[in-house]
Design a protein around this motif. Structure first.
Motif, short mmCIF file in Angstrom:
data_model
loop_
_atom_site.label_atom_id
_atom_site.label_comp_id
_atom_site.label_asym_id
_atom_site.label_seq_id
_atom_site.Cartn_x
_atom_site.Cartn_y
_atom_site.Cartn_z
N PRO A 182 -43.77 -42.52 23.24
CA PRO A 182 -42.52 -42.79 23.97
C PRO A 182 -41.87 -41.53 24.55
N ALA A 183 -42.23 -40.39 23.97
CA ALA A 183 -41.68 -39.13 24.48
C ALA A 183 -42.13 -38.84 25.89
N ARG A 184 -43.25 -39.46 26.33
CA ARG A 184 -43.75 -39.22 27.69
C ARG A 184 -42.85 -39.85 28.75
N LEU A 185 -41.94 -40.71 28.34
CA LEU A 185 -41.03 -41.36 29.29
C LEU A 185 -39.75 -40.57 29.50
N THR A 186 -39.63 -39.45 28.81
CA THR A 186 -38.44 -38.61 28.94
C THR A 186 -38.86 -37.18 29.26
N SER A 211 -38.35 -33.28 31.33
CA SER A 211 -38.13 -32.78 32.69
C SER A 211 -39.05 -33.47 33.70
N LEU A 212 -40.22 -33.91 33.25
CA LEU A 212 -41.15 -34.62 34.13
C LEU A 212 -41.79 -35.76 33.34
N PRO A 213 -41.21 -36.95 33.38
CA PRO A 213 -41.82 -38.09 32.68
C PRO A 213 -43.22 -38.37 33.21
N LEU A 214 -44.07 -38.89 32.36
CA LEU A 214 -45.46 -39.14 32.73
C LEU A 214 -45.59 -40.09 33.93
N PRO A 215 -44.85 -41.21 33.98
CA PRO A 215 -44.97 -42.07 35.17
C PRO A 215 -44.60 -41.35 36.46
N THR A 216 -43.61 -40.46 36.40
CA THR A 216 -43.23 -39.69 37.58
C THR A 216 -44.34 -38.74 37.99
N ALA A 217 -44.97 -38.11 36.99
CA ALA A 217 -46.07 -37.18 37.29
C ALA A 217 -47.25 -37.92 37.92
N ILE A 218 -47.56 -39.12 37.42
CA ILE A 218 -48.65 -39.92 38.00
C ILE A 218 -48.30 -40.31 39.43
N ALA A 219 -47.05 -40.72 39.65
CA ALA A 219 -46.63 -41.10 41.00
C ALA A 219 -46.72 -39.91 41.95
#
Length: 242
Positions: A14-18, A20-28
């Protein structure tokens, strides 16, 4: 084995969703750089490739430039354009580098697709009174579409891998986690981000493979018919489809 389990635990934490750069944002970001760069490269390379394939002129120059561009080291190109563009234009520098790396494959696919067409099919189109533009867009482009998609496939796979390097100049994407993992010696983070990059490449490769499979026009005539009649039917079927 524990490292692989830790990598997947890192991905689904769940930490990947918070942060400076959340994982979904990095993938996008990663996908946006990939598709945007390939689209810009296509606008440049496809018309040039079609022109070369249709006229037969400039092929040697295209082959030379494509080979030279393929030989460029990705990291060196990204850093060089970053230094030339300046810190304030780091995104533009990264995209320019990705475009340069994507152009050779798309250009080769565009002109190779047309060159691979049986000349008798084109002659049949001329015999039916088709203009040069009609031959290009009704015969050559549809029949060369499969190889063109192959060029897009190669370019996309190269760019989706190269976008990772963009993190060296601070443009985000999944490379951010790899660099951060190297700095922190967090091997689970490095492997986790790498797994996602590989997964993206596999998915995109599969999509292009399916697209190429259905891109070939069905122009085969009955086996017992003469080759001349089959070629004429091929041209007519392409005309009807348009």
């Amino acid at each position: 084995m524990n490292l692989l389990a830790d990598a997947f635990a890192w991905i689904f934490s769940p930490a990947r969703l918070t942060g400076s750069l959340p994982l979904p944002t990095a993938i996008a970001q990663h996908l946006a750089y990939t598709f945007g760069s390939v689209a810009i490269a296509a606008v440049i390379a496809v018309p040039v490739g079609w022109l070369i394939g249709h006229t037969g002129k400039g092929r040697e120059v295209a082959v030379f430039l494509s080979g030279a561009a393929r030989a460029l080291p990705a990291l060196g190109l990204v850093v060089l354009l970053y230094l030339l563009f300046g810190v304030s234009l780091k995104t533009e520098a990264a995209v320019a580098a990705f475009v340069v790396l994507a152009i050779p494959s798309i250009l080769a696919g565009a002109y190779a697709g047309i060159e691979a067409i049986d000349r008798s099919v084109i002659d049949a189109g001329r015999a039916m009174g088709m203009t040069q533009w009609q031959i290009l867009f009704r015969i050559e482009v549809p029949l060369g579409l499969s190889l063109l998609i192959g060029g897009f496939r190669s370019a996309t796979l190269q760019v989706v891998a190269t976008v990772t390097i963009g993190a060296y100049i601070g443009v985000g994407g999944l490379g951010f986690y790899i660099l951060q993992g190297i700095a922190l010696r967090d091997f689970a983070e490095i492997l986790g981000a790498s797994i996602i990059v590989v997964a993206l490449a596999i998915v995109l490769d599969g999509l292009f493979a399916l697209l190429a499979r259905f891109a070939v026009p069905r122009t085969d005539g009955p086996r017992r018919r003469s080759s001349r009649a089959a070629r004429t039917d091929s041209v007519r079927s392409l005309q009807v489809s348009h």
